[in-house]
Scaffold this motif. Structure first.
Motif, short mmCIF file in Angstrom:
data_model
loop_
_atom_site.label_atom_id
_atom_site.label_comp_id
_atom_site.label_asym_id
_atom_site.label_seq_id
_atom_site.Cartn_x
_atom_site.Cartn_y
_atom_site.Cartn_z
N THR A 186 21.86 62.78 1.92
CA THR A 186 21.77 63.65 0.76
C THR A 186 20.62 63.21 -0.14
N PHE A 187 20.28 64.08 -1.10
CA PHE A 187 19.24 63.74 -2.07
C PHE A 187 19.64 62.50 -2.87
N GLU A 188 20.94 62.42 -3.24
CA GLU A 188 21.43 61.28 -4.02
C GLU A 188 21.29 59.99 -3.21
N ASP A 189 21.58 60.06 -1.90
CA ASP A 189 21.40 58.88 -1.04
C ASP A 189 19.94 58.41 -1.06
N CYS A 190 19.05 59.37 -0.89
CA CYS A 190 17.61 59.05 -0.84
C CYS A 190 17.12 58.50 -2.17
N ARG A 191 17.61 59.11 -3.25
CA ARG A 191 17.18 58.66 -4.58
C ARG A 191 17.58 57.21 -4.82
N LYS A 192 18.73 56.81 -4.31
CA LYS A 192 19.18 55.43 -4.46
C LYS A 192 18.27 54.48 -3.69
N TYR A 197 13.56 50.59 -3.87
CA TYR A 197 12.18 50.27 -3.51
C TYR A 197 11.31 50.13 -4.76
N GLU A 198 11.55 50.97 -5.77
CA GLU A 198 10.79 50.86 -7.01
C GLU A 198 10.97 49.49 -7.65
N LEU A 199 12.14 48.87 -7.47
CA LEU A 199 12.39 47.55 -8.05
C LEU A 199 11.63 46.44 -7.33
N ARG A 200 11.04 46.75 -6.17
CA ARG A 200 10.28 45.73 -5.45
C ARG A 200 9.13 45.20 -6.30
N TRP A 201 8.66 46.01 -7.25
CA TRP A 201 7.54 45.59 -8.09
C TRP A 201 7.87 44.34 -8.91
N ARG A 202 9.15 44.02 -9.06
CA ARG A 202 9.53 42.84 -9.84
C ARG A 202 8.92 41.56 -9.26
N ILE A 203 8.68 41.52 -7.95
CA ILE A 203 8.11 40.31 -7.38
C ILE A 203 6.68 40.12 -7.88
N GLU A 204 5.99 41.22 -8.16
CA GLU A 204 4.64 41.11 -8.72
C GLU A 204 4.70 40.61 -10.16
N GLU A 205 5.74 41.01 -10.89
CA GLU A 205 5.92 40.50 -12.25
C GLU A 205 6.22 39.00 -12.23
N PHE A 206 6.96 38.56 -11.21
CA PHE A 206 7.19 37.12 -11.07
C PHE A 206 5.87 36.38 -10.84
#
Length: 318
Positions: A186-192, A197-206
């Motif tokens: 579903t769209f909701e599954d994909c959005r999750k 994946y958007e949170l992966r950017w936190r490693i760059e902030e580290f």
């Protein structure tokens, strides 16, 4: 880097590997490709998963590894599937599918659109901040193994989510193709999946906190071993800097009616020893009767980082 998927807060680092590349191996890409998988630098992804599973134990079942395109390695994906480990990996290889010998990217492009949503692309370098509308598609596929020196490995079955930017003719428009074990019906599954994946950017902030905030690149040691020890110590300092920043920047409900804000006492986020040492260092006066605010903590650490940067920056005299 370990994050809580619900609060989106940094829990800490769960694994780190360090090595020094051999200068003699420069320019020998073809020879490196002929090495066994376990001897390649790319084996680090599987090795990290093995380490994390040993540390987390049963909690590994509710842990999702989120990786960028560098981890799009067939053997790594196969390892994760064989060991029932969850993952989200951004695809970079347009691999061949078992079904009708189609290529991965083409097959997903032919699937119906599930929906769309808008994200904010932050300003970075010469790029301006903008809103991007992403069109979502998904599909389950079976991927053929690439040819290996010992023959082909077994095929792998994964779910795929694509997020393609629309209403933008620029060359740098977003296009994410994600391989995952998570549901994508579903769209909701994909959005999750996309949010994780958007949170992966936190490693760059580290990495930024480690280099700029904690100053790991400003260290000058005569011994490689001492440099490594200092880098590891500063690694934990960087994590604490991120956690303090998140306390102020991210929503966090401690109870049904209490939320962290600028005037929250600093000892809700750090220990009394931590804020008291910082106070004595930066304020040069006796400790207050009550802990200072969270915004004081945030701003004072920023001042300390700036002072440290100036102290360790080399000066050239002509």
């Amino acid at each position: 880097m370990l994050l809580d998927a619900e609060t989106e807060r940094t829990l800490g680092l769960i694994d780190q590997q360090r090595w020094i590349r051999d200068d003699d191996q420069r320019g020998q890409k073809h020879q490196r490709k002929q090495r066994p998988y376990e001897e390649k630098e790319s084996f680090k992804w599987q090795q990290s998963s093995e380490n994390i599973e040993r540390r987390l134990g049963e909690a590994m079942a509710k842990t999702i590894s989120v990786c960028d395109r560098e981890a799009d390695i067939f053997e790594y994906t196969l390892y994760k599937l064989k060991h029932d480990q969850r993952f989200i990996v951004r695809a970079t290889q347009n691999r061949t599918l078992i079904d009708n010998d189609k290529l991965l990217f083409d097959a997903v492009a032919e699937t119906p659109v599930l929906g769309s949503y808008t994200v904010i692309i932050p300003q970075r370098g010469g790029r301006k901040e903008r809103k991007a509308t992403l069109q979502i598609k998904s599909k389950s596929v079976t991927i053929q193994s690439p040819q290996r020196p010992g023959g082909r490995l077994q095929p792998i079955k994964v779910n795929v989510v694509t997020a393609q930017e629309i209403k933008n003719d620029a060359e740098d428009k977003l296009c994410w193709i994600l391989l995952t074990t998570e549901p994508v019906a579903t769209f909701e599954d994909c959005r999750k999946v996309l949010r994780f994946y958007e949170l992966r950017w936190r490693i760059e902030e580290f990495h930024k906190a480690w280099k700029t905030g904690a100053g790991v690149e400003r260290q000058r040691m005569q011994s490689a071993d001492n440099l490594e020890r200092m880098a590891v110590i500063l690694m934990f300092v960087a994590v604490r800097l991120i956690q303090i920043r998140e306390a102020l920047m991210l929503p966090y409900v401690r109870t049904d009616d209490e939320v962290w804000h600028e005037e929250t006492p600093a000892n809700q986020v750090v220990s009394d020893d931590e804020w008291q040492v910082l106070w004595l260092k930066m304020e040069s006066k006796k400790l207050p009767d009550k802990p200072p605010s969270l915004i004081w903590l945030f701003q004072t650490i920023a001042k300390l980082v700036l002072e440290s940067s100036n102290i360790h920056t080399p000066h050239v005299v002509f």
